[in-house]
Design an enzyme around this catalytic site. Structure first.
Site, PDB file in Angstrom:
ATOM      1  N   ASP A  92       0.841  -1.195   0.000  1.00 10.87           N
ATOM      2  CA  ASP A  92       0.000   0.000   0.000  1.00 10.87           C
ATOM      3  C   ASP A  92       0.880   1.251   0.000  1.00 10.87           C
ATOM      4  O   ASP A  92       1.549   1.552   0.991  1.00 10.87           O
ATOM      5  CB  ASP A  92      -0.881   0.000   1.263  1.00 10.87           C
ATOM      6  CG  ASP A  92      -1.805   1.199   1.283  1.00 10.87           C
ATOM      7  OD1 ASP A  92      -2.832   1.161   0.588  1.00 10.87           O
ATOM      8  OD2 ASP A  92      -1.476   2.204   1.956  1.00 10.87           O
ATOM      9  N   TYR A 137       3.433   9.506   0.125  1.00 12.28           N
ATOM     10  CA  TYR A 137       4.313   8.858   1.113  1.00 12.28           C
ATOM     11  C   TYR A 137       5.796   8.946   0.760  1.00 12.28           C
ATOM     12  O   TYR A 137       6.637   8.681   1.613  1.00 12.28           O
ATOM     13  CB  TYR A 137       3.975   7.365   1.284  1.00 12.28           C
ATOM     14  CG  TYR A 137       2.575   7.052   1.747  1.00 12.28           C
ATOM     15  CD1 TYR A 137       1.765   8.008   2.350  1.00 12.28           C
ATOM     16  CD2 TYR A 137       2.056   5.769   1.592  1.00 12.28           C
ATOM     17  CE1 TYR A 137       0.479   7.705   2.761  1.00 12.28           C
ATOM     18  CE2 TYR A 137       0.775   5.454   2.000  1.00 12.28           C
ATOM     19  CZ  TYR A 137      -0.007   6.428   2.574  1.00 12.28           C
ATOM     20  OH  TYR A 137      -1.277   6.113   2.980  1.00 12.28           O
ATOM     21  N   LYS A 183      -2.286   6.043  -4.471  1.00 15.94           N
ATOM     22  CA  LYS A 183      -3.374   6.991  -4.192  1.00 15.94           C
ATOM     23  C   LYS A 183      -3.115   8.361  -4.813  1.00 15.94           C
ATOM     24  O   LYS A 183      -1.963   8.797  -4.903  1.00 15.94           O
ATOM     25  CB  LYS A 183      -3.567   7.156  -2.667  1.00 15.94           C
ATOM     26  CG  LYS A 183      -3.616   5.832  -1.926  1.00 15.94           C
ATOM     27  CD  LYS A 183      -3.967   5.972  -0.459  1.00 15.94           C
ATOM     28  CE  LYS A 183      -3.719   4.666   0.270  1.00 15.94           C
ATOM     29  NZ  LYS A 183      -2.339   4.454   0.712  1.00 15.94           N
ATOM     30  N   HIS A 191      -7.202   9.727  -2.399  1.00 16.07           N
ATOM     31  CA  HIS A 191      -6.646   9.646  -1.040  1.00 16.07           C
ATOM     32  C   HIS A 191      -7.553  10.308   0.007  1.00 16.07           C
ATOM     33  O   HIS A 191      -7.728   9.783   1.103  1.00 16.07           O
ATOM     34  CB  HIS A 191      -5.252  10.295  -1.046  1.00 16.07           C
ATOM     35  CG  HIS A 191      -4.339   9.793   0.025  1.00 16.07           C
ATOM     36  ND1 HIS A 191      -2.980   9.673  -0.156  1.00 16.07           N
ATOM     37  CD2 HIS A 191      -4.579   9.383   1.296  1.00 16.07           C
ATOM     38  CE1 HIS A 191      -2.429   9.201   0.959  1.00 16.07           C
ATOM     39  NE2 HIS A 191      -3.371   9.028   1.848  1.00 16.07           N
TER      40      HIS A 191
END
Ligand code: NAP
Length: 323
Positions: free
Chosen positions: A53, A58, A88, A121
């Site tokens: 994920d 990130y 996302k 997201h």
């Protein structure tokens, strides 16, 4: 040790019949260190993890791509198709006509030709352009849901992603989306743990053929916006002791047993192994009843989270569910 066989769920509304491993490897981390991360991904693959994920926000996409390339080279997996990769769309790209370029950028970072799952997201937009990690209140913009979702559907039709979904959406927001979607979302990824059980959302998603994925199922313990309170819960400790398991395993097993899937983050070999050892035992009805009595506190958007992450408070106004 033989790799754990992680169960899978079917994702409706996908491009062909698609399944998703119920336990995903979470890649969001404070102080992201590429070498530590790549070693953890390779270890996770050896242990049986197949679902990863990530998100544009990130900063882990490139290292995940590198780790996947290494895993293929080492023969740890037969082909890319044996893995399930989620990424996302961040609010700065959540505008019609920016979705597909953002997805293509994620694919480039990941060195992949397709994603398995692409999620919106957050149900908000922010000014197009540079990715803003924490979005100031003045920059929050309501999303053009119709336009953005049409592009998400186009991405699935083009084969850039096999399935599409949302994250941090309340049942009300999903209901709105379903009123115009031609491809309904397969997944809603939200905060969920014994401390924030999301019962209403889970029932809603089940009734609409959607899978719920829990994030921060251990309360994001040890991170700058996390809490120790879940892993230190007296009720959960008692259940764990009686079953000869850890509190983390009880949390993970609980998510699975109430019918949701999850992303858990650990870059530690022993904890990765422990977290996957939850499929050959079960919680009793009495355990489940005790957990259902735990007072509910959300983690995301609680006061400490807001102060650690910037002035997010007005997100509350853009949300309308029990998230
Ligand atoms: P989490 O998985 O609840 O907690 C992660 C923390 O728990 C890490 O500090 C980890 O440390 C520790 N940990 C892991 N296994 C453990 C165990 N068995 N015993 C004790 N500690 C343990 O929190 P999260 O990272 O916030 O959530 C998981 C994933 O969900 C993220 O990585 C990300 O992929 C996704 N996510 C999505 C959203 C969204 O908006 N969609 C938001 C947040 C997170 P070690 O690494 O040292 O083991």
């Amino acid at each position: 040790m033989a790799a754990t066989q992680i169960p899978e769920v079917v994702l409706e509304s996908s491009n062909g019949r698609r399944t998703m491993p119920v336990l995903g490897f979470g890649t969001a981390a404070d102080n992201f260190q590429p070498e530590v991360f790549i070693a953890a991904v390779l270890e996770a693959i050896k242990l049986g993890y197949r679902h990863f994920d990530t998100a544009a926000e990130y900063g882990s996409e490139q290292s995940l791509g590198e780790a996947i390339a290494q895993a293929l080279k080492l023969g740890l997996v037969g082909s890319r198709d044996d893995l399930f990769v989620t990424s996302k769309l961040w609010p700065n790209d959540a505008h019609p006509h920016l979705v597909i370029p953002a997805l293509k950028k994620s694919l480039q970072n990941l060195q992949l030709e397709y994603l398995d799952l692409y999620l919106i997201h957050w149900p908000i937009s922010a000014p197009p352009g540079k990715l803003m990690h924490s979005i100031a209140e003045k920059d929050l913009m309501p999303m053009d849901f119709k336009g953005v979702w049409a592009d998400m559907e186009e991405a699935q039709r083009l084969g850039l992603t096999k399935s599409i979904g949302v994250s941090n959406f309340s049942s009300k927001k999903i209901e709105d989306l379903l009123s115009f979607a031609t491809i309904p979302p397969s997944v809603d990824q939200v905060e969920m743990s014994p401390f924030w059980q999301q019962k209403k959302l889970r029932d809603f998603c089940k009734a609409n053929g959607m899978v719920v994925t829990a994030f921060s199922p251990l309360g994001a313990i040890g991170t700058r916006c996390g809490t120790n309170s879940i892993l230190e819960s007296k009720v959960l400790k008692e259940i764990a002791e009686a079953r000869g398991k850890t509190v983390a395993q009880v949390c993970i097993r609980w998510v699975y047993q109430v019918g949701a899937t999850l992303a858990v983050k650990s870059y530690n070999k022993e904890r990765l192994k422990q977290n996957a050892q939850v499929f050959d035992w079960e919680l009793s009805q009495e355990d489940l009843d005790k957990i259902s009595q735990i007072p509910q506190h959300k983690l995301v958007l609680r006061e400490e989270y807001v102060s650690a992450n910037g002035p997010y408070k007005s997100l509350e106004d853009l949300w309308d569910g029990e998230l």
